[in-house]
Design a protein around this motif. Structure first.
Motif, PDB file in Angstrom:
ATOM      1  N   LYS A 224       3.693 -79.838  86.946  1.00  0.00           N
ATOM      2  CA  LYS A 224       3.457 -81.238  86.609  1.00  0.00           C
ATOM      3  C   LYS A 224       3.672 -81.464  85.123  1.00  0.00           C
ATOM      4  N   ILE A 225       4.407 -82.500  84.802  1.00  0.00           N
ATOM      5  CA  ILE A 225       4.670 -82.886  83.420  1.00  0.00           C
ATOM      6  C   ILE A 225       4.167 -84.313  83.245  1.00  0.00           C
ATOM      7  N   SER A 226       3.374 -84.544  82.210  1.00  0.00           N
ATOM      8  CA  SER A 226       2.816 -85.878  81.987  1.00  0.00           C
ATOM      9  C   SER A 226       2.991 -86.287  80.531  1.00  0.00           C
ATOM     10  N   GLY A 227       2.930 -87.583  80.301  1.00  0.00           N
ATOM     11  CA  GLY A 227       3.076 -88.094  78.943  1.00  0.00           C
ATOM     12  C   GLY A 227       2.799 -89.572  78.886  1.00  0.00           C
ATOM     13  N   ARG A 228       3.174 -90.162  77.768  1.00  0.00           N
ATOM     14  CA  ARG A 228       2.907 -91.582  77.564  1.00  0.00           C
ATOM     15  C   ARG A 228       4.082 -92.240  76.836  1.00  0.00           C
ATOM     16  N   SER A 229       4.354 -93.480  77.201  1.00  0.00           N
ATOM     17  CA  SER A 229       5.378 -94.277  76.543  1.00  0.00           C
ATOM     18  C   SER A 229       4.734 -95.568  76.038  1.00  0.00           C
ATOM     19  N   THR A 230       5.221 -96.076  74.915  1.00  0.00           N
ATOM     20  CA  THR A 230       4.688 -97.342  74.410  1.00  0.00           C
ATOM     21  C   THR A 230       5.217 -98.542  75.180  1.00  0.00           C
ATOM     22  N   ALA A 231       6.206 -98.323  76.041  1.00  0.00           N
ATOM     23  CA  ALA A 231       6.787 -99.419  76.816  1.00  0.00           C
ATOM     24  C   ALA A 231       6.238 -99.405  78.238  1.00  0.00           C
ATOM     25  N   GLN A 232       5.223-100.236  78.496  1.00  0.00           N
ATOM     26  CA  GLN A 232       4.655-100.315  79.839  1.00  0.00           C
ATOM     27  C   GLN A 232       5.719-100.780  80.835  1.00  0.00           C
ATOM     28  N   GLY A 233       5.842-100.070  81.947  1.00  0.00           N
ATOM     29  CA  GLY A 233       6.826-100.450  82.948  1.00  0.00           C
ATOM     30  C   GLY A 233       8.245-100.120  82.558  1.00  0.00           C
ATOM     31  N   GLY A 234       8.437 -99.482  81.414  1.00  0.00           N
ATOM     32  CA  GLY A 234       9.774 -99.153  80.947  1.00  0.00           C
ATOM     33  C   GLY A 234      10.356 -97.939  81.657  1.00  0.00           C
ATOM     34  N   LYS A 235      11.663 -97.897  81.761  1.00  0.00           N
ATOM     35  CA  LYS A 235      12.357 -96.799  82.422  1.00  0.00           C
ATOM     36  C   LYS A 235      12.496 -95.620  81.463  1.00  0.00           C
ATOM     37  N   LEU A 236      12.283 -94.418  81.990  1.00  0.00           N
ATOM     38  CA  LEU A 236      12.383 -93.199  81.194  1.00  0.00           C
ATOM     39  C   LEU A 236      13.351 -92.224  81.860  1.00  0.00           C
ATOM     40  N   HIS A 237      14.115 -91.538  81.048  1.00  0.00           N
ATOM     41  CA  HIS A 237      14.993 -90.485  81.569  1.00  0.00           C
ATOM     42  C   HIS A 237      14.397 -89.135  81.199  1.00  0.00           C
ATOM     43  N   TRP A 238      14.388 -88.205  82.155  1.00  0.00           N
ATOM     44  CA  TRP A 238      13.881 -86.860  81.872  1.00  0.00           C
ATOM     45  C   TRP A 238      14.905 -85.811  82.269  1.00  0.00           C
ATOM     46  N   GLU A 239      14.831 -84.688  81.584  1.00  0.00           N
ATOM     47  CA  GLU A 239      15.743 -83.580  81.862  1.00  0.00           C
ATOM     48  C   GLU A 239      15.011 -82.265  81.606  1.00  0.00           C
ATOM     49  N   ILE A 240      15.219 -81.296  82.489  1.00  0.00           N
ATOM     50  CA  ILE A 240      14.659 -79.956  82.315  1.00  0.00           C
ATOM     51  C   ILE A 240      15.813 -78.981  82.147  1.00  0.00           C
ATOM     52  N   LEU A 241      15.754 -78.174  81.104  1.00  0.00           N
ATOM     53  CA  LEU A 241      16.776 -77.182  80.817  1.00  0.00           C
ATOM     54  C   LEU A 241      16.182 -75.778  80.934  1.00  0.00           C
ATOM     55  N   LYS A 242      16.974 -74.829  81.420  1.00  0.00           N
ATOM     56  CA  LYS A 242      16.568 -73.429  81.445  1.00  0.00           C
ATOM     57  C   LYS A 242      16.986 -72.785  80.124  1.00  0.00           C
TER      58      LYS A 242
END
Length: 306
Positions: A224-242
């Protein structure tokens, strides 16, 4: 912990009285700690913005400590939870880490120096008083970085007090910074101290990975990865690299998620990924509403899956 809390709840009426009779003469190029000039950046998504809410009381002995990190040609505040020694009260312990240690994340830094003297107390009016020696300010920084450093202290002091249950997190919390027992000190030659100062929403990181922390080890399977953005309802892109043995990074998983609009936890985001043993890096950024290919305010964390 009970003894620590009682020890921290010391009245600071003399400081408050001293403040009431002190009106500093404005000087060119010097701002007051209570009114930083930096403004919150526009959210990439066009959604409502939110500041990081005050921390809640916890049983962990880890101290919340804020650091400064750069993103998109700007600098913001990011938090880590750090192990702290038992001596001193919770606020003093957290500030001592902020001023004398280095962040876990190599992307973060602090302009503070380890002071010879540091003491804190809390009044019944939700005012935290920090009394620090002048050697804490022995860094050459510009005006913008000086304002961030003062807010770094304000965020850390209020976070530590809230986490330890020493203040009423439902009310406004302010910090008064004294230097060698006096008001009106000009910190880093740019910011006048002494006035009660609150958190400035404009300086908290627009995107901020809370968990895992840099260097954490987690069990394999669903991570599980969690966090916070200052833009409520805003779209976020995530990426995991080895990350291989030579520290080379290879794209592994990616996707999008949306920051929460929940009033209790505004801007919160969570995602899960099935990961086997190895080293990884996760990256999260806001997606610009006017250009979906453009990613802003990226935050990264390196961690290990056992």
């Amino acid at each position: 912990m009970g003894g620590l809390r009682r020890a921290a709840l010391v009245l600071v009426l003399p400081a408050a009285l001293l403040l009431s009779g002190c009106v500093a003469t404005p000087q060119e190029g010097i701002t007051n700690s209570s009114s930083p000039s930096e403004l919150i950046p526009a959210p990439a998504s066009g959604a409502p913005t939110t500041s990081a809410p005050l921390e809640t009381a916890q049983t962990s002995n880890k101290a919340p400590v804020y650091w400064i990190g750069r993103s998109n040609d700007n600098a913001f505040l990011y938090r880590e939870f750090r192990d702290v020694p038992d001596q001193d009260n919770p606020v003093t312990r957290a500030l001592r880490v902020m001023m004398s240690q280095t962040p876990l994340d190599p992307d973060f830094f602090t302009p503070w120096q380890n002071p010879k003297k540091l003491a804190t107390s809390i009044s019944g009016e939700n005012v935290i008083t920090v009394d620090v020696s002048a050697d804490a300010f022995n860094s050459n920084v510009d005006a913008a970085m000086a304002e961030r450093a003062i807010q770094q202290l304000v965020y850390t002091a209020t976070a530590a007090a809230a986490s330890a249950g020493l203040i009423d997190s439902g009310q406004q919390v302010q910090v008064v910074i004294l230097v060698d027992g006096h008001t009106d000190y000009v910190a880093f030659n740019h910011v006048r101290l002494g006035a009660p100062t609150s958190r400035s929403a404009g300086l908290v990181a627009p995107v901020w990975i809370i968990d895992p922390q840099e260097g954490d080890s987690v069990g394999d399977g669903s991570v599980k990865i969690s966090g916070r953005s200052t833009a409520q309802g805003g779209k976020l892109h995530w990426e995991i690299l080895k990350v291989d043995a030579d520290n080379a990074k290879t794209a592994y998983l990616n996707g999008t998620t949306t920051a929460s609009t929940n009033a209790v936890q505004p801007g919160l985001f969570t995602l899960s990924a099935n990961l086997g043993p190895g080293r990884y890096e996760v990256r999260v950024s806001q997606v610009d509403a006017s250009d979906s290919a453009k990613e802003l305010f990226q935050d990264t964390r390196g961690f290990t899956v056992k």
